[in-house]
Write a protein that holds these residues in place. Structure first.
Motif, PDB file in Angstrom:
ATOM      1  N   UNK A   2      10.067  -9.005  -1.739  1.00  0.00           N
ATOM      2  CA  UNK A   2      11.162  -9.004  -2.720  1.00  0.00           C
ATOM      3  C   UNK A   2      10.610  -9.228  -4.126  1.00  0.00           C
ATOM      4  N   UNK A   3      11.246  -8.608  -5.107  1.00  0.00           N
ATOM      5  CA  UNK A   3      10.767  -8.711  -6.482  1.00  0.00           C
ATOM      6  C   UNK A   3      10.686 -10.166  -6.935  1.00  0.00           C
ATOM      7  N   UNK A   4      11.643 -10.988  -6.509  1.00  0.00           N
ATOM      8  CA  UNK A   4      11.630 -12.399  -6.908  1.00  0.00           C
ATOM      9  C   UNK A   4      10.342 -13.095  -6.467  1.00  0.00           C
ATOM     10  N   UNK A   5       9.822 -12.724  -5.300  1.00  0.00           N
ATOM     11  CA  UNK A   5       8.605 -13.366  -4.814  1.00  0.00           C
ATOM     12  C   UNK A   5       7.381 -12.888  -5.586  1.00  0.00           C
ATOM     13  N   UNK A   6       7.473 -11.725  -6.205  1.00  0.00           N
ATOM     14  CA  UNK A   6       6.335 -11.170  -6.940  1.00  0.00           C
ATOM     15  C   UNK A   6       6.319 -11.595  -8.408  1.00  0.00           C
ATOM     16  N   UNK A   7       7.269 -12.415  -8.814  1.00  0.00           N
ATOM     17  CA  UNK A   7       7.340 -12.902 -10.194  1.00  0.00           C
ATOM     18  C   UNK A   7       6.888 -14.358 -10.230  1.00  0.00           C
ATOM     19  N   UNK A   8       6.165 -14.727 -11.285  1.00  0.00           N
ATOM     20  CA  UNK A   8       5.691 -16.105 -11.411  1.00  0.00           C
ATOM     21  C   UNK A   8       6.185 -16.700 -12.726  1.00  0.00           C
ATOM     22  N   UNK A   9       6.807 -17.866 -12.619  1.00  0.00           N
ATOM     23  CA  UNK A   9       7.253 -18.619 -13.780  1.00  0.00           C
ATOM     24  C   UNK A   9       6.446 -19.893 -13.919  1.00  0.00           C
ATOM     25  N   UNK A  10       6.877 -20.805 -14.778  1.00  0.00           N
ATOM     26  CA  UNK A  10       6.108 -22.035 -15.015  1.00  0.00           C
ATOM     27  C   UNK A  10       5.901 -22.886 -13.767  1.00  0.00           C
ATOM     28  N   UNK A  11       6.888 -22.923 -12.871  1.00  0.00           N
ATOM     29  CA  UNK A  11       6.769 -23.745 -11.667  1.00  0.00           C
ATOM     30  C   UNK A  11       6.200 -22.978 -10.479  1.00  0.00           C
ATOM     31  N   UNK A  53      18.484   3.799  -2.407  1.00  0.00           N
ATOM     32  CA  UNK A  53      17.461   4.458  -1.592  1.00  0.00           C
ATOM     33  C   UNK A  53      16.182   3.627  -1.543  1.00  0.00           C
ATOM     34  N   UNK A  54      15.846   2.981  -2.670  1.00  0.00           N
ATOM     35  CA  UNK A  54      14.647   2.139  -2.680  1.00  0.00           C
ATOM     36  C   UNK A  54      14.815   0.966  -1.718  1.00  0.00           C
ATOM     37  N   UNK A  55      16.025   0.402  -1.649  1.00  0.00           N
ATOM     38  CA  UNK A  55      16.260  -0.694  -0.707  1.00  0.00           C
ATOM     39  C   UNK A  55      16.069  -0.205   0.730  1.00  0.00           C
ATOM     40  N   UNK A  56      16.601   0.988   1.019  1.00  0.00           N
ATOM     41  CA  UNK A  56      16.419   1.552   2.358  1.00  0.00           C
ATOM     42  C   UNK A  56      14.947   1.842   2.628  1.00  0.00           C
ATOM     43  N   UNK A  57      14.241   2.290   1.587  1.00  0.00           N
ATOM     44  CA  UNK A  57      12.815   2.573   1.741  1.00  0.00           C
ATOM     45  C   UNK A  57      12.037   1.299   2.044  1.00  0.00           C
ATOM     46  N   UNK A  58      12.367   0.213   1.340  1.00  0.00           N
ATOM     47  CA  UNK A  58      11.678  -1.053   1.610  1.00  0.00           C
ATOM     48  C   UNK A  58      11.934  -1.518   3.041  1.00  0.00           C
ATOM     49  N   UNK A  59      13.177  -1.347   3.512  1.00  0.00           N
ATOM     50  CA  UNK A  59      13.480  -1.723   4.900  1.00  0.00           C
ATOM     51  C   UNK A  59      12.640  -0.907   5.880  1.00  0.00           C
ATOM     52  N   UNK A  60      12.533   0.387   5.608  1.00  0.00           N
ATOM     53  CA  UNK A  60      11.747   1.249   6.499  1.00  0.00           C
ATOM     54  C   UNK A  60      10.271   0.872   6.458  1.00  0.00           C
ATOM     55  N   UNK A  61       9.775   0.529   5.264  1.00  0.00           N
ATOM     56  CA  UNK A  61       8.370   0.133   5.150  1.00  0.00           C
ATOM     57  C   UNK A  61       8.102  -1.172   5.891  1.00  0.00           C
ATOM     58  N   UNK A  62       9.054  -2.114   5.795  1.00  0.00           N
ATOM     59  CA  UNK A  62       8.881  -3.365   6.535  1.00  0.00           C
ATOM     60  C   UNK A  62       8.918  -3.116   8.043  1.00  0.00           C
TER      61      UNK A  62
END
Length: 298
Positions: A169-178, A39-48
């Motif tokens: 996407x969650x991956x874009x909101x995460x920051x690592x060393x690079x 449902x969260x995935x569907x919600x993100x699609x609707x928000x976009x």
């Protein structure tokens, strides 16, 4: 405004978003995390889709002009009149959408002043993320988007001084060393591409030069002048070097975040129980595991 048959209107999308938020809450209350994730995935699609419909970026609508570049003295003279007419959170959202990567408040303000009419009052940014978190915890998913924290890849804690958008996407909101360098290059590409679509203002040209001066091969002209196409090409070439390693680290951290953090923590970070990559809760004030960072990124 022209809209193709069958394309939802903003009002219809808002109703859909409201229904999905309620469904997410019901699924979480019932303990059905798999259903809640779907449902969260569907919600993100609707928000976009709502963002696209409101901002005019949806391909199904009549083509909308690109966000206006702040050009010429006339635009500068209108800044005072237009400043403050738009909520600060919407100004920040526009700047972050243009950058396409986590950014510090100072850069967000600089980008907005360079590419949009008006400016963001600096003092309004200090408490913005806390206000957004308070709003989310009071009424989850009541807004189409939230301005939230970037999360550190090692401990899934809030990254100091970096803002992101909840619909990313969650991956874009995460920051690592690079990630700082990869995000810098990503933003350079997006700003350069945006500048190519119009005549950049003096502020925009100065900002592009600041990016170009730290990217090999980007500053090809005289000092202070930048060819946006050359800047974008040089940034892409360097980004190709870092992208895969950075993405692997972000994807690994995103999997842990989805498994171990609740909705609010995935947006604003886990303050009380930082989650290390090993899966063991870390001490609240523990430093990142730099030895592990070197091993996995070496």
């Amino acid at each position: 405004m022209f809209r193709s048959p069958g394309v939802p209107t903003p009002d219809e999308l808002e109703a859909r978003i409201t229904e999905l938020r309620a469904a997410v809450r019901r699924a979480m209350a019932a303990g059905d995390r798999d259903e809640a994730r779907g449902l969260r995935a569907a919600l993100r699609d609707a928000e976009r889709a709502w963002d696209d419909a409101v901002l005019g970026d949806a391909p199904a609508t009549a083509p909308a002009p690109a966000p206006a570049l702040a050009t010429a003295p006339a635009a500068a003279s209108r800044n005072e009149d237009r400043r403050g007419l738009q909520p600060v959170r919407e100004q920040v959202h526009q700047a972050l959408t243009l950058l396409g990567a986590p950014a510090a408040p100072k850069l967000i303000g600089t980008v907005y002043a360079a590419f949009f009419p008006g400016e963001i009052p600096g003092h309004r940014l200090a408490s913005l993320r806390r206000d957004e978190e308070r709003s989310f915890r009071t009424a989850p998913y009541a807004r189409p988007y939230y301005l939230c924290a970037a999360l550190t890849a090692d401990m899934l804690a809030p990254a100091r001084g970096l803002l992101t958008v909840s619909t990313w996407p969650l991956e874009r909101r995460i920051v690592g060393p690079l990630s700082p360098r990869a995000d810098f290059l990503t933003s350079a590409i997006r700003l350069a591409e945006h500048a190519e679509r119009g005549t950049p203002s003096p502020d925009a040209r100065r900002l592009l030069w600041r990016f170009a001066s730290t990217i090999p091969g980007a500053a090809t002209g005289t000092v202070g002048t930048v060819d946006p196409a050359a800047l974008a090409a040089a940034a892409r070439a360097e980004l190709d070097v870092h992208r895969d390693r950075d993405l692997r680290r972000r994807e690994s951290a995103a999997r842990r975040a989805r498994d171990r953090l609740d909705d609010a923590e995935r947006l604003f970070g886990s303050r009380l129980r930082a989650v290390r990559e090993s899966g063991r809760p870390a001490a609240r004030n523990a430093a990142p595991d730099t030895a592990h960072d070197r091993e996995t990124d070496g």
